[in-house]
Every structure is written in structure tokens, then in C-alpha cells.
Design a protein around this motif. Structure first.
Motif, short mmCIF file in Angstrom:
data_model
loop_
_atom_site.label_atom_id
_atom_site.label_comp_id
_atom_site.label_asym_id
_atom_site.label_seq_id
_atom_site.Cartn_x
_atom_site.Cartn_y
_atom_site.Cartn_z
N GLU A 147 64.43 11.87 5.79
CA GLU A 147 63.13 11.74 5.13
C GLU A 147 62.70 10.31 4.97
N LYS A 148 63.66 9.34 4.92
CA LYS A 148 63.29 7.95 4.66
C LYS A 148 62.75 7.24 5.91
N LEU A 149 62.99 7.75 7.09
CA LEU A 149 62.48 7.12 8.31
C LEU A 149 61.05 7.58 8.57
N GLU A 150 60.17 6.61 8.80
CA GLU A 150 58.78 6.92 9.07
C GLU A 150 58.33 6.23 10.35
N VAL A 151 57.48 6.89 11.11
CA VAL A 151 56.94 6.31 12.33
C VAL A 151 56.15 5.05 11.95
N GLY A 152 56.41 3.97 12.67
CA GLY A 152 55.73 2.71 12.41
C GLY A 152 56.52 1.75 11.54
N SER A 153 57.56 2.23 10.88
CA SER A 153 58.34 1.33 10.02
C SER A 153 59.34 0.54 10.86
N ILE A 154 59.70 -0.64 10.34
CA ILE A 154 60.67 -1.49 11.01
C ILE A 154 61.95 -1.45 10.19
N VAL A 155 63.04 -1.06 10.87
CA VAL A 155 64.33 -0.92 10.20
C VAL A 155 65.39 -1.67 11.00
N GLU A 156 66.55 -1.87 10.37
CA GLU A 156 67.64 -2.54 11.06
C GLU A 156 68.68 -1.50 11.46
N GLY A 157 69.21 -1.67 12.67
CA GLY A 157 70.22 -0.75 13.16
C GLY A 157 71.27 -1.47 13.96
N LYS A 158 72.30 -0.71 14.33
CA LYS A 158 73.42 -1.27 15.09
C LYS A 158 73.50 -0.60 16.45
N VAL A 159 73.61 -1.40 17.50
CA VAL A 159 73.73 -0.86 18.85
C VAL A 159 75.11 -0.23 18.99
N VAL A 160 75.14 1.07 19.28
CA VAL A 160 76.41 1.78 19.40
C VAL A 160 76.77 2.10 20.85
N ARG A 161 75.77 2.19 21.73
CA ARG A 161 76.00 2.44 23.15
C ARG A 161 74.92 1.77 23.97
N VAL A 162 75.30 1.30 25.15
CA VAL A 162 74.34 0.73 26.07
C VAL A 162 74.43 1.50 27.38
N PHE A 209 69.48 2.94 31.15
CA PHE A 209 68.10 3.24 30.82
C PHE A 209 67.70 2.78 29.42
N GLY A 210 68.66 2.32 28.60
CA GLY A 210 68.32 1.88 27.26
C GLY A 210 69.55 1.73 26.38
N ALA A 211 69.29 1.50 25.08
CA ALA A 211 70.37 1.31 24.12
C ALA A 211 70.25 2.36 23.02
N ILE A 212 71.39 2.91 22.62
CA ILE A 212 71.44 3.86 21.51
C ILE A 212 71.73 3.05 20.25
N VAL A 213 70.84 3.19 19.26
CA VAL A 213 70.95 2.41 18.03
C VAL A 213 71.18 3.36 16.86
N SER A 214 72.19 3.04 16.05
CA SER A 214 72.49 3.83 14.87
C SER A 214 71.66 3.32 13.71
N LEU A 215 70.99 4.26 13.04
CA LEU A 215 70.18 3.93 11.87
C LEU A 215 70.77 4.60 10.64
N GLY A 216 72.05 4.42 10.46
CA GLY A 216 72.73 5.09 9.35
C GLY A 216 73.30 6.41 9.82
N ASN A 217 72.73 7.53 9.32
CA ASN A 217 73.27 8.84 9.69
C ASN A 217 72.60 9.44 10.93
N VAL A 218 71.64 8.73 11.53
CA VAL A 218 70.98 9.21 12.76
C VAL A 218 70.97 8.10 13.80
N GLN A 219 70.74 8.50 15.05
CA GLN A 219 70.67 7.53 16.14
C GLN A 219 69.36 7.69 16.88
N GLY A 220 68.90 6.59 17.48
CA GLY A 220 67.68 6.62 18.26
C GLY A 220 67.87 5.84 19.55
N LEU A 221 66.91 5.99 20.45
CA LEU A 221 66.97 5.33 21.75
C LEU A 221 65.94 4.23 21.84
N VAL A 222 66.38 3.05 22.26
CA VAL A 222 65.47 1.96 22.63
C VAL A 222 65.43 1.99 24.15
#
Length: 151
Positions: A3-18, A21-34
Motif C-alpha cells: 500500500e505504501k508504494l505509489e506510481v510516480g514516487s521516488i524510493v530507494e532500493g537495492k539491486v538484487v539481480r542483473v 534486459f534490466g535490473a531487479i531491484v528490491s524495495l523491501g518486501n517486493v521487487q521491481g524491474l528497471v
């Protein structure tokens, strides 16, 4: 997802996989793709030149797909506005607009204007005669072959 993640917000994450085609970034309990196109302002040949596993990166959340559990992220869009523009060796100089005058003609008209040294109609007629002669010769040849086969 979260619930705390919103489209358009800037957050800090840790690169967990490269991946290529891109990098997988951990944003706490979820991951996203750059995606590789969202890593830098310039062309990225090899993503490993820009990020590596363990890097802490600021990312902007581009989209959240709750149904498929996917988060699209961008490092490029999280950069401050000054850093977003690709750096170039040449300073940008805006070209002054040309004043439209009656003497300035359309470039297409200049390009397609018949040349004065060539008589366009006679040149066309000569080419047409040559083409007709070649077509007739081909047809005669085909007719001869067809007549030989019919006997």
C-alpha cells in the motif's frame, strides 16, 4: 502488493539481480524491474557498466500491476532534472528561423523542376519507344517458343 508504494514516487532500493534486459531491484518486501532503457540517459550497451548486484539506487515507480505482481521502475526518471538531459560535447544552439519571402520557393518544386538542358517530352518519347521495342521483342520471342511447343 504494497500500500505504501505509489506510481510516480521516488524510493530507494537495492539491486538484487542483473539480467541482460534490466535490473531487479528490491524495495523491501517486493521487487521491481528497471528495464535497460530506463537505466541511463544514454544508450546502454551493457547494463553491467551501470549497475551491479548490491548497489543502492533511487528509482521512480512507473507502474504497478497488482494482478501480475509486477512493478516497473526507472533509475533515469529518478535523476534530478539537471542530470536527466544527456550530456553532449556540443552546446545546443537553436537555429534562427528563416524568414519566408516570395522569392523563396518550395524545395520540392526546385527538385522536381525539369532541367532546362534536357527536353523532357522528347526524352520521355525516346524512352517509351525503346521500352515498346523491347516489349515487342520479348513478346515475339515468347510467341515463337509457344508456336514451337504446339506442334
Amino acid at each position: 502488493m504494497s500500500e505504501k508504494l505509489e506510481v510516480g514516487s521516488i524510493v530507494e532500493g537495492k539491486v538484487v539481480r542483473v539480467k541482460p534486459f534490466g535490473a531487479i531491484v528490491s524495495l523491501g518486501n517486493v521487487q521491481g524491474l528497471v528495464h535497460i532503457s530506463q537505466v541511463a540517459n544514454s544508450f546502454v550497451q551493457d547494463i553491467n557498466d551501470h549497475v551491479k548486484v548490491g548497489d543502492m539506487v533511487k528509482v521512480k515507480i512507473l507502474s504497478i500491476d497488482e494482478e501480475n505482481h509486477k512493478i516497473a521502475l526507472s533509475i533515469r526518471d529518478a535523476l534530478p532534472k539537471e542530470e536527466r538531459r544527456p550530456k553532449s560535447d556540443k552546446p545546443f544552439h537553436k537555429q534562427p528561423r528563416r524568414q519566408h519571402t516570395e522569392t523563396t520557393s518550395n524545395p520540392a518544386q526546385e527538385y522536381f523542376r525539369p532541367q532546362s538542358s534536357v527536353n523532357a517530352s522528347s526524352d520521355f518519347e525516346e524512352k517509351m519507344k525503346e521500352w515498346m521495342k523491347q516489349a515487342n521483342d520479348r513478346q515475339t520471342s515468347l510467341n515463337k517458343r509457344a508456336n514451337k511447343r504446339s506442334y
